[in-house]
Design a protein around this motif. Structure first.
Motif, short mmCIF file in Angstrom:
data_model
loop_
_atom_site.label_atom_id
_atom_site.label_comp_id
_atom_site.label_asym_id
_atom_site.label_seq_id
_atom_site.Cartn_x
_atom_site.Cartn_y
_atom_site.Cartn_z
N ASP A 164 -21.09 -18.11 -45.70
CA ASP A 164 -21.74 -16.96 -45.06
C ASP A 164 -20.86 -16.33 -43.99
N GLU A 165 -19.93 -17.09 -43.42
CA GLU A 165 -19.13 -16.60 -42.30
C GLU A 165 -17.72 -16.19 -42.71
N GLY A 166 -17.31 -16.60 -43.89
CA GLY A 166 -15.95 -16.31 -44.31
C GLY A 166 -14.90 -17.15 -43.60
N ILE A 167 -15.33 -18.26 -43.00
CA ILE A 167 -14.37 -19.16 -42.34
C ILE A 167 -13.98 -20.24 -43.34
N SER A 168 -12.71 -20.60 -43.37
CA SER A 168 -12.35 -21.75 -44.19
C SER A 168 -11.09 -22.42 -43.67
N PHE A 169 -11.05 -23.72 -43.70
CA PHE A 169 -9.88 -24.45 -43.18
C PHE A 169 -9.76 -25.82 -43.84
N TYR A 195 -22.37 -23.71 -31.46
CA TYR A 195 -21.91 -23.42 -32.82
C TYR A 195 -21.57 -21.94 -32.95
N ALA A 196 -22.46 -21.08 -32.42
CA ALA A 196 -22.23 -19.64 -32.52
C ALA A 196 -20.91 -19.27 -31.85
N GLN A 222 -14.93 -17.95 -32.20
CA GLN A 222 -13.56 -18.36 -31.92
C GLN A 222 -12.76 -18.53 -33.21
N GLN A 223 -13.38 -19.14 -34.22
CA GLN A 223 -12.71 -19.34 -35.50
C GLN A 223 -12.31 -18.02 -36.13
N GLU A 244 -7.83 -14.21 -37.64
CA GLU A 244 -7.10 -12.95 -37.51
C GLU A 244 -5.68 -13.21 -37.01
N VAL A 245 -5.57 -14.10 -36.04
CA VAL A 245 -4.25 -14.46 -35.53
C VAL A 245 -3.38 -15.00 -36.66
#
Lengths: 171, 540, 393
Positions: free
Chosen positions: C152-157, C268-269, C274-275, C280-281
């Protein structure tokens, strides 16, 4: 005694064959029970739509997910993450794919619907996963998927995920 | 048996033993000699597989990597299991079957003596091939004895060797099983009805049917691995439309009956030993037979309890959980019957009896943890942890292996003509029983505390119990070297007394009516079976 | 003399009571300690624990009865006591009793087990209503790391074994493992989730089968290449929870731990914000020119976490399966060839394709590092742009 031996030898040969017979048996079993999340093959929309009893008030979430195997240099993602659908109606979404390399590459997608019990009610009427896909160097495409979630979908399911993984087709 | 032991006996001219090593052993068709070969082979493999276990326990003695690299560690766990299952336990039972079944049913030999020779002599070649993979580029198979794809397909050339070795083992086992079935069904002495057969014969008959039913399935499964790896098929490759989980289903369709193949003959051996030393008939003979058949049948419909974590539909999980529960009923019947056999007997505690009693207690503990593992929602926690490792070592080491050792003490005087030393036998028993519990009992705690199986190194919180486990392991390993010394001394007649033909005061069954050592040929002219010879005369 | 025997009897009795007491206290001890299954922090883990304890106690009771009868018999019915053996050999009543009683016990166990399974597979609340999932996280298993994608957030690592554990677990460790906090149970990037939230977890794998297990959550589920598995969780307590891969997945199966940090919803929010900034960085990093020093510094970190498992921190590898990089012809040869090897892997060997796993800047940095570390003196550098060019060629 020869009869006993003959029967025993025959039985072991049959059981060797049975190991291979387990493959179609398993696939049939999966189709009936949704065991491994594989949905049934391609179906025509008209046939399915005829059988639907639509409850306009019901909404379920269909989530789209895409993976690319690490050996395939493609970008691949759904164009929308979620869709609210009414079971029994025809919907369409698109997946975006781009060949990042300078070479033409052929890939094939596997698909999986989770939870397993929902896969029984997930009918794809048009899908890129039914055929191999060749993308020319740097080519980008939008690949449509049309589907109907069967109106008989059990009440305990309110979210399901349609997931694809693209693999490089080894030549 | 050896030449020396033979030379000691005087009245065996009528034995017509073939002269010379090649004729006597390589070309033998005699069920007793082939039985001896199987037993020696199994013992050799037991030591080899045990040596691997010692390296595994050495590496796990403390956290950190001290002795072996992770990849070699995986090779060791894989080969330890393959060797113990297919090289030690199964051939040991075939050895017992060869020696005892013809005598117990009053037959002169196995039904197919030349095939018997062949099924043994395949084994050394198969295991040489399997063990040779250690010296190949990339080493031995390292994906666990369960050979799950896709991992096993990363293995390189060892796969072809392992698969062919498994094919050969399979052929050997199937031939052995056919021989057992043909012998029992066709060569019983007159008056030896099915319900008069010793329970060891019954359990082996049922085991033989299991072998014929599932060894070919295993052969099929590994053949598919082979074609996936070398010929581009995609049975188990998702990218080509296959399913890696399908292999697990086929494997465990074989694998679960396989674990009963390793335990049913143990039930038979225990059912021979307990009545002898309780001086009382086996309790519930008929229900024992039905229980064995029931366990064998159920073994075909519980396989997926090995795979609760692959993500099955609810209905499947419930079915396999309930079906697995059912197995505890016939197994319970067996345990209760053994205890009832002891009840109000007049027991003595010679070495075989000690092993049998330890078997009942420790196998039952393994059964308890098996019942716990059957509960799917709890199995989501237990699965693939040391709790599982503890469970199957309780049923296979203190179960199958204890029965084998107990059976060896029980029939060794019959085989060799000499009484082993009770004192040494008892030392061996207590040494093994204490150390084996130090070895495997802490592994329950390790699993519950969250230690996964098949890892070469672990977090420091697991250090204490791993050290205990390793110490127990070394002691147990050493005890088995002591066992070899005892067997060697007995066979060579060092510090032993001559065995009588009956050997044990309470023993019943045809084998106790022939001389000790058993002559090279028995019941050539048919066996005169009177009901008083037999342990089980059906009065129903 | 009488007093003496009495005394002996008494001490015997005392000893017996002591032994029984010890036995039971050891079980009580086992109930709440590191030697038992954890009660965990979710509904499932509590259910699993409860069923585990019920069945354990049932087994203990059956065990005491059966083994007790056996041990009594071994003392009372021994030949040395001059008993004569009874000759009974069956009793239909007894056999019916010990078939029926286990069946009843099994039915009793089946109830909570069935209930717990249904709860897991068909999540409903107390009123029988479907539980609505608040978010979905996709977990992908790789040899030997985990990838977490917040759909849902488009974050992945990626999440790999932490560098200090990794150094301490080598055959010739440079770090003492007893000095490492949470040895083998710590990662560089933990999975972060909010507390009291219904989280759907999808599991899949890229290469072989892995299994994702955090004991405190109460389940493990296989991650199977080409298929997607599903599970869910709702953690009730803020904290850090650790687990490990539970399906043999090759050489470093023991070295791909799982760490989950459960934060308050606000924390969490903030973490999500921050993620997103960091991603972007990373995008900027992939598109810019790097200095040699930056490449070397980042390269060492990447190398130690991604490459050292096989090629070793010393670059000596573990021949023949894992060749040395120190003095390697590929590492000291044309830079494009090395980039290709890292991006696409090497067919028929253990060398994985990192093109789909690591960012271009990480690959460039690691390559630069190997070319200038140990005895290697190529004195050149790979830029993210070079990696991108070759990746796309």
């Amino acid at each position: 005694m020869n009869k006993t031996v003959l029967k025993a030898v025959l039985a072991s040969v049959l059981m060797f064959g049975f190991a291979f017979a387990l493959i179609p048996l398993y696939n049939t079993f999966c189709e009936i029970t949704g065991l491994n999340g594989k949905t049934s093959g391609q179906v025509t929309a008209d046939e399915i739509l005829k059988k639907q009893i639509v409850n306009e008030n019901r909404l379920v979430t269909v989530q789209f997910d895409a993976s690319v195997n690490s050996k395939l240099n493609w970008e691949f993602r759904p164009t929308e993450l979620n869709m609210q659908v009414t079971p029994g109606k025809l919907y369409k979404t698109e997946f975006y794919a781009k060949n990042l390399s300078d070479k033409d590459i052929t890939g094939r997608a596997t698909y999986s619907v989770t939870p397993g019990k929902a896969s029984l009610y997930f009918n794809k009427t048009e899908c890129f996963c039914f055929t191999e896909q060749t993308l020319k160097a740097h080519e980008e495409v939008l690949m449509p998927v049309t589907f109907i979630v069967d109106s008989k979908l059990t009440e305990d399911v309110n979210i399901m995920t349609l997931s694809y993984t693209f693999y490089k087709l080894e030549s | 048996m050896s030449h020396a032991a033979v030379a000691d006996t005087h009245d065996h001219d009528h034995d017509h033993k073939p002269k010379g090593f090649v004729k006597r052993w390589l070309m033998t068709t005699n069920h007793k000699d082939i039985g001896t070969l199987y037993l020696i082979f199994a013992l050799t493999m037991f030591i080899l597989g045990g040596a691997m276990a010692m390296i595994i326990r050495l590496e796990l003695f403390q956290p950190g990597l001290q002795f072996v690299q992770p990849d070699f560690f995986n090779q060791l766990t894989t080969m330890h299991a393959l060797i113990m299952v297919f090289g030690a336990v199964m051939p040991a039972f075939v050895g017992f079957a060869n020696w005892m079944i013809p005598i117990m049913i009053g037959a002169p030999d196995m039904a197919l003596p030349r095939m018997n020779n062949w099924s043994f002599w395949i084994l050394p070649f198969a295991f040489t091939m399997l063990a040779s993979t250690f010296f190949m580029d990339g080493g031995a198979p390292a994906a666990g004895w369960t050979l799950y794809p896709p991992l096993v397909l990363q293995g390189g050339q060892n796969l072809a060797f392992a698969v062919f070795a498994i094919h050969m083992l399979g052929i050997s086992s199937i031939m052995g099983a056919i021989n057992v079935i043909a012998t029992i069904m066709n060569m019983r002495a007159p008056n030896m009805g099915y319900l008069k057969m010793p329970l060891f014969v019954w359990t082996w008959l049922i085991t033989a049917f299991l072998l014929i039913a599932v060894m070919p399935v295993f052969a099929g499964a590994v053949t598919m691995l082979l074609t996936d790896h070398y010929f581009g098929t995609t049975f188990f490759n998702a990218a080509g439309g296959g399913d890696p989980v399908l292999f697990q289903h086929i494997f465990w369709f074989f694998g679960h009956p396989e674990v009963y193949i390793m335990i049913l003959p143990s039930f038979g051996i225990i059912s021979e030993i307990i009545p002898t030393f309780a001086r009382k008939p086996l309790f519930g003979y008929v229900s024992m037979v039905y229980a064995t058949a029931g366990i064998a049948f159920l073994s075909f419909i519980v396989w997926a309890h090995h795979m609760f974590s692959v993500g099955m539909p609810l209905g499947g999980e419930l079915f396999f959980m309930y079906a697995t529960f059912l197995i505890s009923i016939p197994t319970g019947v067996k345990v209760f019957n053994w205890v009832s056999t002891m009840w109000k007997g007049a027991m003595t505690f010679e070495t075989p009896m000690l092993w049998a009693i330890a078997f009942i207690i420790l196998f039952t503990i393994g059964g308890f943890s098996g019942l716990m593992l059957a509960i799917a929602p709890a199995d989501f926690q237990y699965h693939d942890t040391y709790f599982v490792v503890a469970h199957f070592h309780y049923v296979l080491v203190t179960g199958a292996v204890f029965a084998i050792i107990g059976g060896a003490y029980y029939w060794l005087p019959k085989w060799s003509g000499n009484m082993y030393s009770e004192r040494l036998g008892k030392i061996h028993f207590w040494w093994s029983t204490i150390s084996v519990n130090v070895l495997f009992f802490p592994q329950h705690f390790l699993g519950l505390a969250g230690m996964p199986r098949r890892i070469p190194d672990y977090s420091t919180q697991f250090a204490e119990f791993n050290m205990w486990s390793s110490i127990g392991g070394f002691a147990f390993g050493l005890a088995q070297i002591f066992f070899i010394v005892i067997v060697w001394r007995t066979v060579k007649g060092k510090g032993t007394t001559k065995a009588t033909s009956r050997v044990w005061e309470g023993a019943k069954g045809l084998e106790w009516f022939i001389p000790s050592p058993a002559p090279h040929h028995t019941f050539q002219d048919g066996a005169p079976v009177n009901d008083e010879h037999l342990a089980h005369v059906s009065s129903h | 003399m009488n007093r003496k025997t009495n005394c002996f009897k008494n001490s015997c009795k005392n000893f017996l009571w002591l032994a029984i007491g010890l036995l039971f206290s050891s079980f009580a001890f086992a109930e709440k300690s590191k030697y038992n299954m954890t009660e965990g922090v979710t509904e499932f883990s509590k259910q699993a624990y409860d069923i585990h304890m019920i069945v354990l106690w049932i087994c203990v009771v059956i065990g005491v009865l059966v083994f007790g009868a056996m041990i009594y018999s071994m003392f009372a019915h021994r030949k040395s006591k001059g008993v004569t053996a009874a000759q009974f050999s069956h009793s239909t009543t007894a056999e019916i009793i010990w078939t029926v009683i286990p069946i009843i016990i099994l039915i009793i166990i089946a109830f909570p087990a069935t209930k717990a399974l249904i709860k897991m597979e068909a999540p409903t609340d107390a009123d029988g209503k479907n539980i609505v999932m608040d978010m979905t996280i996709k977990v992908t298993g790789f040899q030997w790391k985990w990838k977490y994608s917040y759909l849902d957030e488009g974050i992945s690592f990626l999440s790999t074994l932490k560098a200090d554990s990794n150094a301490a677990r080598q055959a010739n460790p440079t770090v003492d493992l007893y000095e490492v906090e949470n040895y083998l149970l710590d990662v560089d990037n933990p999975l972060v989730i909010p507390v009291d939230t219904n989280i759907r977890i999808l599991l899949t794998a890229d290469d072989v089968i892995h299994s994702w297990w955090v004991p405190a959550f109460g389940w493990k589920r296989d991650a199977i290449p080409g298929f997607v598995n599903e599970a869910w969780t709702n953690v009730k307590k803020i904290g850090t929870y650790r687990g490990q891969c539970a399906e043999l997945c090759g050489k470093d199966h023991g070295f791909m731990p799982i760490v989950v940090e459960v934060l308050s919803k606000e924390d969490y929010a903030n973490w999500v914000k921050q993620q997103k900034g960091e991603q972007e960085v990373a995008e900027v990093k992939n598109n810019s020119e790097w200095s040699q020093a930056d490449l070397m510094a980042t390269g060492k970190t990447v190398y130690d976490s991604q490459c050292a498992a096989c090629h070793q921190t010393t670059g000596q590898g573990m021949p023949p399966a894992f060749p040395a990089l120190d003095g390697s012809t590929i590492v000291n040869g044309p830079i494009d060839e090395q980039i290709k090897t890292v991006l696409f892997g090497k067919q028929g060997t253990a060398m994985a394709a990192f093109g789909g796993i690591l960012s271009e800047s990480d690959i460039a940095a690691a390559i630069t590092y190997t070319r200038n570390a140990w005895g290697n003196t190529a004195k050149d550098a790979a830029q993210p742009q070079d990696v991108k060019r070759i990746k796309n060629s």
